[in-house]
Design a protein around this motif. Sequence first.
Motif, PDB file in Angstrom:
ATOM      1  N   PRO A   1      -1.978  -1.853   7.425  1.00 39.87           N
ATOM      2  CA  PRO A   1      -0.532  -2.067   7.304  1.00 39.87           C
ATOM      3  C   PRO A   1       0.117  -2.237   8.666  1.00 39.87           C
ATOM      4  N   THR A   2       1.141  -3.064   8.704  1.00 33.10           N
ATOM      5  CA  THR A   2       1.933  -3.206   9.925  1.00 33.10           C
ATOM      6  C   THR A   2       3.351  -2.690   9.726  1.00 33.10           C
ATOM      7  N   SER A   3       3.697  -2.376   8.496  1.00 28.26           N
ATOM      8  CA  SER A   3       5.044  -1.882   8.212  1.00 28.26           C
ATOM      9  C   SER A   3       5.098  -0.361   8.334  1.00 28.26           C
ATOM     10  N   ASP A   4       6.265   0.127   8.703  1.00 25.50           N
ATOM     11  CA  ASP A   4       6.454   1.564   8.920  1.00 25.50           C
ATOM     12  C   ASP A   4       6.266   2.397   7.655  1.00 25.50           C
ATOM     13  N   ASP A   5       6.411   1.793   6.478  1.00 25.82           N
ATOM     14  CA  ASP A   5       6.307   2.560   5.243  1.00 25.82           C
ATOM     15  C   ASP A   5       4.905   3.117   5.001  1.00 25.82           C
ATOM     16  N   CYS A   6       3.909   2.589   5.689  1.00 24.91           N
ATOM     17  CA  CYS A   6       2.525   3.030   5.474  1.00 24.91           C
ATOM     18  C   CYS A   6       1.836   3.525   6.742  1.00 24.91           C
ATOM     19  N   ARG A   7       2.549   3.624   7.820  1.00 21.97           N
ATOM     20  CA  ARG A   7       1.946   4.031   9.085  1.00 21.97           C
ATOM     21  C   ARG A   7       2.307   5.479   9.393  1.00 21.97           C
ATOM     22  N   ASP A   8       1.392   6.165  10.018  1.00 21.79           N
ATOM     23  CA  ASP A   8       1.626   7.519  10.507  1.00 21.79           C
ATOM     24  C   ASP A   8       1.732   7.412  12.025  1.00 21.79           C
ATOM     25  N   GLY A   9       2.913   7.071  12.507  1.00 21.00           N
ATOM     26  CA  GLY A   9       3.055   6.789  13.933  1.00 21.00           C
ATOM     27  C   GLY A   9       2.309   5.505  14.249  1.00 21.00           C
ATOM     28  N   SER A  10       1.409   5.558  15.216  1.00 20.46           N
ATOM     29  CA  SER A  10       0.637   4.372  15.575  1.00 20.46           C
ATOM     30  C   SER A  10      -0.711   4.330  14.859  1.00 20.46           C
ATOM     31  N   SER A  11      -1.034   5.353  14.080  1.00 21.83           N
ATOM     32  CA  SER A  11      -2.325   5.435  13.406  1.00 21.83           C
ATOM     33  C   SER A  11      -2.293   4.770  12.036  1.00 21.83           C
ATOM     34  N   VAL A  12      -3.370   4.074  11.706  1.00 29.58           N
ATOM     35  CA  VAL A  12      -3.536   3.496  10.373  1.00 29.58           C
ATOM     36  C   VAL A  12      -4.812   4.019   9.717  1.00 29.58           C
ATOM     37  N   SER A  13      -5.403   5.066  10.276  1.00 30.71           N
ATOM     38  CA  SER A  13      -6.694   5.552   9.788  1.00 30.71           C
ATOM     39  C   SER A  13      -6.640   6.032   8.334  1.00 30.71           C
ATOM     40  N   LYS A  14      -5.537   6.616   7.905  1.00 32.91           N
ATOM     41  CA  LYS A  14      -5.436   7.057   6.509  1.00 32.91           C
ATOM     42  C   LYS A  14      -5.525   5.870   5.560  1.00 32.91           C
ATOM     43  N   GLN A  15      -4.858   4.795   5.907  1.00 27.77           N
ATOM     44  CA  GLN A  15      -4.878   3.608   5.053  1.00 27.77           C
ATOM     45  C   GLN A  15      -6.240   2.917   5.100  1.00 27.77           C
ATOM     46  N   VAL A  16      -6.822   2.812   6.269  1.00 30.77           N
ATOM     47  CA  VAL A  16      -8.146   2.194   6.404  1.00 30.77           C
ATOM     48  C   VAL A  16      -9.180   3.018   5.651  1.00 30.77           C
TER      49      VAL A  16
ATOM     50  N   TYR B   1      -7.186  -4.949  -0.413  1.00 33.76           N
ATOM     51  CA  TYR B   1      -5.743  -5.157  -0.445  1.00 33.76           C
ATOM     52  C   TYR B   1      -5.069  -4.241  -1.464  1.00 33.76           C
ATOM     53  N   GLU B   2      -5.705  -4.052  -2.616  1.00 33.98           N
ATOM     54  CA  GLU B   2      -5.137  -3.221  -3.677  1.00 33.98           C
ATOM     55  C   GLU B   2      -5.034  -1.746  -3.281  1.00 33.98           C
ATOM     56  N   GLN B   3      -5.765  -1.335  -2.262  1.00 34.84           N
ATOM     57  CA  GLN B   3      -5.719   0.061  -1.824  1.00 34.84           C
ATOM     58  C   GLN B   3      -4.463   0.363  -1.024  1.00 34.84           C
ATOM     59  N   LEU B   4      -3.789  -0.666  -0.543  1.00 35.34           N
ATOM     60  CA  LEU B   4      -2.623  -0.490   0.322  1.00 35.34           C
ATOM     61  C   LEU B   4      -1.350  -0.888  -0.407  1.00 35.34           C
ATOM     62  N   ASP B   5      -0.500   0.072  -0.658  1.00 33.64           N
ATOM     63  CA  ASP B   5       0.792  -0.188  -1.276  1.00 33.64           C
ATOM     64  C   ASP B   5       1.835  -0.180  -0.161  1.00 33.64           C
ATOM     65  N   CYS B   6       1.867  -1.265   0.592  1.00 38.02           N
ATOM     66  CA  CYS B   6       2.689  -1.347   1.802  1.00 38.02           C
ATOM     67  C   CYS B   6       3.532  -2.622   1.775  1.00 38.02           C
ATOM     68  N   ASP B   7       4.622  -2.594   2.529  1.00 41.36           N
ATOM     69  CA  ASP B   7       5.497  -3.763   2.590  1.00 41.36           C
ATOM     70  C   ASP B   7       4.860  -4.945   3.329  1.00 41.36           C
ATOM     71  N   ARG B   8       4.023  -4.654   4.319  1.00 43.64           N
ATOM     72  CA  ARG B   8       3.407  -5.723   5.111  1.00 43.64           C
ATOM     73  C   ARG B   8       2.002  -5.310   5.519  1.00 43.64           C
ATOM     74  N   ILE B   9       1.041  -6.234   5.349  1.00 43.28           N
ATOM     75  CA  ILE B   9      -0.366  -5.965   5.644  1.00 43.28           C
ATOM     76  C   ILE B   9      -0.928  -7.101   6.481  1.00 43.28           C
ATOM     77  N   TYR B  10      -1.665  -6.735   7.529  1.00 47.89           N
ATOM     78  CA  TYR B  10      -2.344  -7.702   8.389  1.00 47.89           C
ATOM     79  C   TYR B  10      -3.807  -7.743   7.970  1.00 47.89           C
ATOM     80  N   SER B  11      -4.383  -8.936   7.969  1.00 41.56           N
ATOM     81  CA  SER B  11      -5.811  -9.060   7.696  1.00 41.56           C
ATOM     82  C   SER B  11      -6.384 -10.256   8.443  1.00 41.56           C
TER      83      SER B  11
END
Length: 106
Positions: free
Chosen positions: A11-26, A65-75
């Motif tokens: 995710p690149t949107s703030d709704d799914c990020r924990d600060g600068s980390s995306v490890s939870k989503q990955v 993709y289905e694992q991430l319920d985020c406003d914006r996703i980079y791939s």
Amino acid sequence: MSVLLEFSMFPTSDDCRDGSSVSKQVSKIIDAIDKSGISYQLTPMGTVIETETMREALDIIELAYEQLDCDRIYSALKFDIRKNSKNRLKSKIKSVEKTLKREINT
């Protein structure tokens, strides 16, 4: 056929990020891939999967993709498709190790 797919998705949107980390989503993505039974290798910059068909590889991308319920996703995706071949996820590394005449630490 062997379809090697290296991809990154986060995710690149703030709704799914924990600060600068995306490890939870990955981690959600990796867990889903692991449960799928598809061969994969996690790397610091992405994940490599190997499937027998392009459809299977694209299904994994959709699953990720289905694992991430985020406003914006980079791939980003890269494919290496080879007919009459399989198990390249491991054999390509072994080929380099053989050439070097030593094992690469992983």
